[in-house]
Design an enzyme around this catalytic site. Structure first.
Site, short mmCIF file in Angstrom:
data_model
loop_
_atom_site.label_atom_id
_atom_site.label_comp_id
_atom_site.label_asym_id
_atom_site.label_seq_id
_atom_site.Cartn_x
_atom_site.Cartn_y
_atom_site.Cartn_z
N TYR A 108 9.49 21.42 35.32
CA TYR A 108 8.64 21.04 36.46
C TYR A 108 7.70 22.49 36.92
O TYR A 108 8.05 22.02 38.52
CB TYR A 108 8.71 19.51 37.09
CG TYR A 108 7.81 19.19 38.11
CD1 TYR A 108 6.90 18.51 37.53
CD2 TYR A 108 8.40 18.58 39.66
CE1 TYR A 108 5.90 18.21 38.49
CE2 TYR A 108 7.88 18.23 40.01
CZ TYR A 108 6.75 18.01 39.80
OH TYR A 108 5.57 16.73 41.00
N HIS A 113 1.21 22.96 40.57
CA HIS A 113 1.09 21.45 40.34
C HIS A 113 1.79 20.04 40.82
O HIS A 113 1.68 19.24 41.35
CB HIS A 113 1.67 21.20 38.82
CG HIS A 113 2.10 19.77 38.11
ND1 HIS A 113 0.48 19.49 37.76
CD2 HIS A 113 3.01 18.91 37.96
CE1 HIS A 113 0.90 18.09 37.42
NE2 HIS A 113 2.01 18.40 37.24
N ARG A 122 2.54 11.57 47.85
CA ARG A 122 3.54 11.46 49.72
C ARG A 122 2.51 12.56 50.42
O ARG A 122 2.99 13.26 50.93
CB ARG A 122 4.82 12.09 49.26
CG ARG A 122 5.46 11.49 47.70
CD ARG A 122 6.69 12.21 48.12
NE ARG A 122 6.69 13.05 47.77
CZ ARG A 122 7.20 13.55 46.48
NH1 ARG A 122 7.08 13.48 45.71
NH2 ARG A 122 6.90 15.11 46.59
N GLU A 179 -1.22 17.10 29.65
CA GLU A 179 -0.05 18.09 30.43
C GLU A 179 -0.33 19.19 30.10
O GLU A 179 0.33 19.05 28.81
CB GLU A 179 1.47 17.83 31.22
CG GLU A 179 0.69 16.29 31.84
CD GLU A 179 1.97 16.50 32.98
OE1 GLU A 179 3.56 16.23 32.44
OE2 GLU A 179 2.81 15.71 33.56
N GLN A 220 4.17 5.70 33.84
CA GLN A 220 5.39 6.29 34.87
C GLN A 220 6.13 6.49 36.28
O GLN A 220 6.61 5.82 36.70
CB GLN A 220 4.27 7.56 34.54
CG GLN A 220 5.45 8.61 35.02
CD GLN A 220 5.05 10.31 34.92
OE1 GLN A 220 3.89 10.87 34.84
NE2 GLN A 220 5.68 10.74 35.44
N TYR A 224 9.37 5.55 37.27
CA TYR A 224 10.63 6.49 36.89
C TYR A 224 11.46 6.90 38.51
O TYR A 224 12.10 7.36 38.68
CB TYR A 224 9.76 7.56 37.73
CG TYR A 224 9.25 8.14 38.77
CD1 TYR A 224 9.43 9.20 39.76
CD2 TYR A 224 7.72 7.22 39.05
CE1 TYR A 224 9.12 9.50 41.10
CE2 TYR A 224 7.45 7.34 40.94
CZ TYR A 224 8.21 8.83 41.32
OH TYR A 224 7.65 9.17 42.66
N THR A 237 4.47 13.41 21.88
CA THR A 237 4.72 15.13 22.62
C THR A 237 3.89 16.21 21.52
O THR A 237 4.50 15.96 20.36
CB THR A 237 5.73 15.68 23.06
OG1 THR A 237 6.06 14.90 23.82
CG2 THR A 237 5.19 17.05 23.70
N THR A 324 3.21 20.76 33.80
CA THR A 324 2.34 21.08 34.09
C THR A 324 1.76 22.69 34.31
O THR A 324 2.77 23.33 35.16
CB THR A 324 1.55 20.31 34.87
OG1 THR A 324 1.80 19.27 34.23
CG2 THR A 324 -0.25 20.47 34.96
#
Length: 392
Positions: A108, A113, A122, A179, A220, A224, A237, A324
């Site tokens: 990540y 991103h 958030r 992604e 997700q 998660y 993937t 991503t």
């Protein structure tokens, strides 16, 4: 004998020489190298049975000195004549998954991103979580569902709970996404308990591929917390069929963005492995984004160091991906949830306003990078089409 014509400006010239696994009608899959618009059978050309196998794993496990030797030999051979039976037009071969995937980890690593998703999810808090600038955040994926470009993707099903729903429901994904990522293929193994340093990256990692980490955003979002991605990621993937050697990417090296605070010692690099790679995301024939890999905060060398710092092993065929790839501009965002701001700002695709993937949609991701001696080299593409969810 055949002399392969390499047109000026070819993305698959002698500065590239990506490896893949191919077959022709009635023959078994084997290792080849792409030169311009041809695939050269390496077992037939070099007389080495390591290339007569249906994956690159055995060759990769031989290590960097062997990678360098083969690259030199292939470069020399391509400057002359090649046996007719070893040369095949790229449009007449079937391309297969180039490596037998051992483990799969997804990171990540894009600050743009991660910050955008933080603002989406958030809005009244800091965009980045407190740990994000201290370590490359990642998760373990499912190696068994890594597929080669051109493989159709069946819309996944699972639990999902929208904000306006009181209880979860089960059904097909409503917010299917992509992604756009870059993946790195480990060539040589490391021992259990022995971390790999960031400066060992080019000796351990064989090459890079394009990755589309298909994502079921509604599945997700419900699953998660607290352990992270699971079923929303593990259904498919996709990777490109050509593995661009790390040896071909030296001309693409650039510094990473400034890392503040300074990473802990095990994440520091003497010469950072930022990469100047430009991606293109095409949705149903329309280019909708151009993500720049050079904007990635964490380098692949840092990802590898963090992946192994606890003593975890690596094996030939391990795949770890960047997460991503996104840049600061709207048209540089590498996921549709980000590009359309959670679906609130649709983009035009083939004359329609779109947010997430519908059945029948096709996405193709391609990329180029600077090549040694000038010009550019190509990664080919990773392409996939969405099929309807299968019934009970």
């Amino acid at each position: 004998m055949t002399r392969i014509d390499i047109p000026e400006g070819s993305l698959f010239g002698l500065a590239n020489l990506p490896y893949g696994v191919f077959s022709t009608p009635g023959t078994a899959p084997r290792v080849g190298v792409r030169v311009a618009d041809s695939v050269v059978d390496l077992a037939a050309t070099l007389g080495d049975d390591v290339f007569a196998t249906p994956s690159l794993n055995a060759f990769m496990a031989q290590g960097r000195p062997r990678w360098e030797e083969v690259r030199r030999r292939v470069t020399e051979l391509m400057s002359g004549d090649v046996p007719d039976e070893a040369v095949h037009p790229v449009g007449e071969v079937t391309l297969h998954l180039p490596v037998e995937i051992a483990d799969y980890v997804d990171f990540y690593a894009s600050e743009h991103h991660a910050s955008n998703l933080g603002r989406l999810f958030r809005p009244n808090a800091e965009p980045l979580m407190p740990n994000w600038k201290h370590l490359p955040v990642g998760y373990h994926g499912r190696s068994g569902t890594v597929v080669v470009s051109g493989t159709d993707v069946v819309r996944p099903r699972g639990q999902r709970k929208a904000p306006d729903e009181d209880t979860p429901t089960f059904g097909e994904c409503r917010r299917l996404d992509i992604e756009a990522e870059l993946g790195f293929v480990v060539g040589t193994a490391s021992e259990l308990g022995s971390p790999v340093s960031a400066d060992e990256f080019a000796d351990r990692v064989f090459g890079a591929v394009l990755v589309n980490d298909w994502s079921a955003r509604d599945i997700q979002a419900w699953e998660y917390v607290p352990l992270g991605p699971f079923l929303g990621k593990s259904f498919a993937t996709s990777v490109s069929p050509w593995v661009v050697p790390i040896l071909a990417l030296e001309a693409a090296r650039v510094p990473t963005p400034v890392q503040d605070p300074e990473p802990l010692p095990y994440l520091r690099e003497r010469e950072p492995w930022g990469l100047d790679i430009d991606l293109s995301v095409v949705w149903n024939g329309d280019e909708v984004s151009r993500p720049p890999y050079r904007e990635m905060y964490w380098s692949p060398a840092q990802m590898l160091a963090h992946l192994t710092v606890n003593g975890a092993t690596t094996r030939p065929g391990d795949l770890f991906a960047s997460g991503t790839i996104s840049g600061p501009a709207q048209d540089q965002r590498g996921a549709f949830i980000e590009l359309t701001w959670g679906g609130k700002e649709p983009v035009e695709v083939a004359g329609e306003q779109r947010s997430f993937l519908l059945d029948g949609d096709e996405v193709a991701i391609s990329a180029t990078a600077p090549a040694a001696g000038g010009g550019r080299l190509g990664f080919g593409e990773v392409r996939g089409r969405i099929l309807p969810a299968r019934p009970d």
